[in-house]
Design an enzyme around this catalytic site. Structure first.
Site, PDB file in Angstrom:
ATOM      1  N   GLY A 148      37.038  42.029  42.564  1.00 41.24           N
ATOM      2  CA  GLY A 148      38.004  42.216  41.487  1.00 41.24           C
ATOM      3  C   GLY A 148      38.924  43.416  41.625  1.00 41.24           C
ATOM      4  N   GLU A 158      37.434  50.310  40.247  1.00 43.38           N
ATOM      5  CA  GLU A 158      36.879  49.122  39.601  1.00 43.38           C
ATOM      6  C   GLU A 158      37.970  48.414  38.793  1.00 43.38           C
ATOM      7  OE1 GLU A 158      35.132  46.779  39.604  1.00 43.38           O
ATOM      8  OE2 GLU A 158      33.167  47.058  38.712  1.00 43.38           O
ATOM      9  N   ASP A 159      37.792  47.117  38.618  1.00 48.86           N
ATOM     10  CA  ASP A 159      38.753  46.363  37.807  1.00 48.86           C
ATOM     11  C   ASP A 159      38.520  46.601  36.312  1.00 48.86           C
ATOM     12  OD1 ASP A 159      36.339  44.997  37.891  1.00 48.86           O
ATOM     13  OD2 ASP A 159      37.205  43.054  38.423  1.00 48.86           O
ATOM     14  N   ASP A 217      32.568  47.244  31.874  1.00 51.19           N
ATOM     15  CA  ASP A 217      32.102  46.446  30.744  1.00 51.19           C
ATOM     16  C   ASP A 217      30.815  47.092  30.211  1.00 51.19           C
ATOM     17  OD1 ASP A 217      32.413  43.952  29.228  1.00 51.19           O
ATOM     18  OD2 ASP A 217      30.677  43.223  30.320  1.00 51.19           O
ATOM     19  N   LYS A 231      36.371  48.602  28.661  1.00 48.64           N
ATOM     20  CA  LYS A 231      35.981  47.869  27.448  1.00 48.64           C
ATOM     21  C   LYS A 231      34.825  48.620  26.809  1.00 48.64           C
ATOM     22  CE  LYS A 231      36.205  43.022  28.118  1.00 48.64           C
ATOM     23  NZ  LYS A 231      35.471  41.757  28.421  1.00 48.64           N
ATOM     24  N   PHE A 246      37.642  38.465  26.675  1.00 53.51           N
ATOM     25  CA  PHE A 246      37.508  38.172  28.094  1.00 53.51           C
ATOM     26  C   PHE A 246      38.893  38.053  28.731  1.00 53.51           C
ATOM     27  CE2 PHE A 246      36.549  35.923  31.978  1.00 53.51           C
ATOM     28  CZ  PHE A 246      35.412  36.590  32.383  1.00 53.51           C
ATOM     29  N   ASP A 277      38.464  37.585  37.276  1.00 56.11           N
ATOM     30  CA  ASP A 277      38.291  36.134  37.379  1.00 56.11           C
ATOM     31  C   ASP A 277      37.508  35.536  36.221  1.00 56.11           C
ATOM     32  OD1 ASP A 277      35.766  37.372  38.258  1.00 56.11           O
ATOM     33  OD2 ASP A 277      35.183  35.326  38.758  1.00 56.11           O
ATOM     34  N   ARG A 308      42.260  35.049  39.662  1.00 59.33           N
ATOM     35  CA  ARG A 308      42.348  36.400  40.227  1.00 59.33           C
ATOM     36  C   ARG A 308      43.763  36.743  40.681  1.00 59.33           C
ATOM     37  NH1 ARG A 308      37.223  38.702  41.139  1.00 59.33           N
ATOM     38  NH2 ARG A 308      35.575  37.285  41.768  1.00 59.33           N
TER      39      ARG A 308
HETATM   40  P1  IMP Z   1      29.409  45.853  34.103  1.00 65.75           P
HETATM   41  O1  IMP Z   1      30.257  46.990  33.632  1.00 65.75           O
HETATM   42  O2  IMP Z   1      28.324  46.251  35.050  1.00 65.75           O
HETATM   43  O3  IMP Z   1      28.890  45.033  32.954  1.00 65.75           O
HETATM   44  O4  IMP Z   1      30.251  44.809  34.946  1.00 65.75           O
HETATM   45  C1  IMP Z   1      31.595  44.919  35.134  1.00 65.75           C
HETATM   46  C2  IMP Z   1      32.035  43.696  35.909  1.00 65.75           C
HETATM   47  O5  IMP Z   1      31.944  42.529  35.103  1.00 65.75           O
HETATM   48  C3  IMP Z   1      33.494  43.831  36.267  1.00 65.75           C
HETATM   49  O6  IMP Z   1      33.656  44.448  37.507  1.00 65.75           O
HETATM   50  C4  IMP Z   1      33.951  42.400  36.266  1.00 65.75           C
HETATM   51  O7  IMP Z   1      33.706  41.837  37.523  1.00 65.75           O
HETATM   52  C5  IMP Z   1      33.077  41.725  35.241  1.00 65.75           C
HETATM   53  N1  IMP Z   1      33.774  41.601  33.927  1.00 65.75           N
HETATM   54  C6  IMP Z   1      33.475  42.247  32.789  1.00 65.75           C
HETATM   55  N2  IMP Z   1      34.313  41.909  31.799  1.00 65.75           N
HETATM   56  C7  IMP Z   1      35.183  41.030  32.326  1.00 65.75           C
HETATM   57  C8  IMP Z   1      36.332  40.308  31.790  1.00 65.75           C
HETATM   58  O8  IMP Z   1      36.737  40.410  30.625  1.00 65.75           O
HETATM   59  N3  IMP Z   1      36.980  39.500  32.663  1.00 65.75           N
HETATM   60  C9  IMP Z   1      36.596  39.354  33.964  1.00 65.75           C
HETATM   61  N4  IMP Z   1      35.552  40.006  34.502  1.00 65.75           N
HETATM   62  C10 IMP Z   1      34.832  40.830  33.685  1.00 65.75           C
HETATM   63 MG    MG Z   2      33.832  43.649  39.386  1.00 63.63          MG
END
Ligand code: IMP
Ligand code: MG
Length: 176
Positions: A44, A98-99, A102, A130, A151, A158, A164
């Protein structure tokens, strides 16, 4: 062709480029004189990395990691490394790219891993944050935009590997 599935555009390509410029300028100031290695998380973060480095006026190196969380676990340190770095991080100032942050689990685990491997410092730059979804204590040092609990897709992000390649960030229609 992908456009038809998008309910609304959150950030246009122009806005993303402009924000990347601002972040790149800040990063250039903060990292002048340091040995910077950007570590982008596959897949991402690739479009954001590509945009961001155009605006960092330093001779940075970049490398990639691909990690996934083990299914059914809630612990923060538990990630599976799908692709490890090719570069040694010892003594380097790492900028994790990072993209979207979350829950924060992925970044916290990767950050700890890189510190354990001897990085001098690890900071995080993310296109989107987020914060309402956070479950572990991790914060990005540079944030493109803060988004609500929706989302999003595009600019690397993606839904089941689709969308993407969209040049902007949008919200999917409910039926998608
Ligand atoms: P976390 O912070 O470990 O929960 O995971 C983050 C990853 O979850 C990101 O790098 C994305 O790949 C994916 N992700 C979380 N929210 C979204 C969203 O709204 N759209 C697309 N991918 C998301
Ligand atoms: Mg990711």
């Amino acid at each position: 062709m992908l456009e038809k599935d998008i309910k609304k555009v959150l950030y246009s390509n122009e806005e993303i480029v402009k924000r990347s410029e601002e972040l790149g300028k800040q990063i250039t100031e903060d990292y002048t004189g340091k040995n910077v290695l950007t570590v982008a998380l596959l897949r991402g973060a690739v479009p954001f990395l590509a945009e961001l480095i155009k605006h960092i006026d330093l001779d940075i190196q970049y490398d990639f990691m691909d990690v996934s969380s083990y299914d059914g676990t809630n612990s923060s340190g538990d990630i599976k490394i799908i692709k490890d770095l090719d570069t040694s991080v010892k003594g380097l100032d790492i900028l994790l790219v990072e993209d979207i942050v979350d829950t924060g689990r992925t970044l916290l685990a990767v950050k700890q891993l890189l510190m354990n491997k001897g990085a001098s410092s690890v900071r995080i730059v993310t296109l989107l944050d987020k914060p309402s979804r956070r479950v572990v204590d991790v914060q990005a040092d540079y944030i493109g935009f803060t988004v609500a609990n929706e989302f999003v897709v595009g600019f690397g992000m993606d839904f089941n590997q689709h969308y993407r390649a969209l040049p902007y960030i949008g919200v999917l229609k409910d039926e998608c």
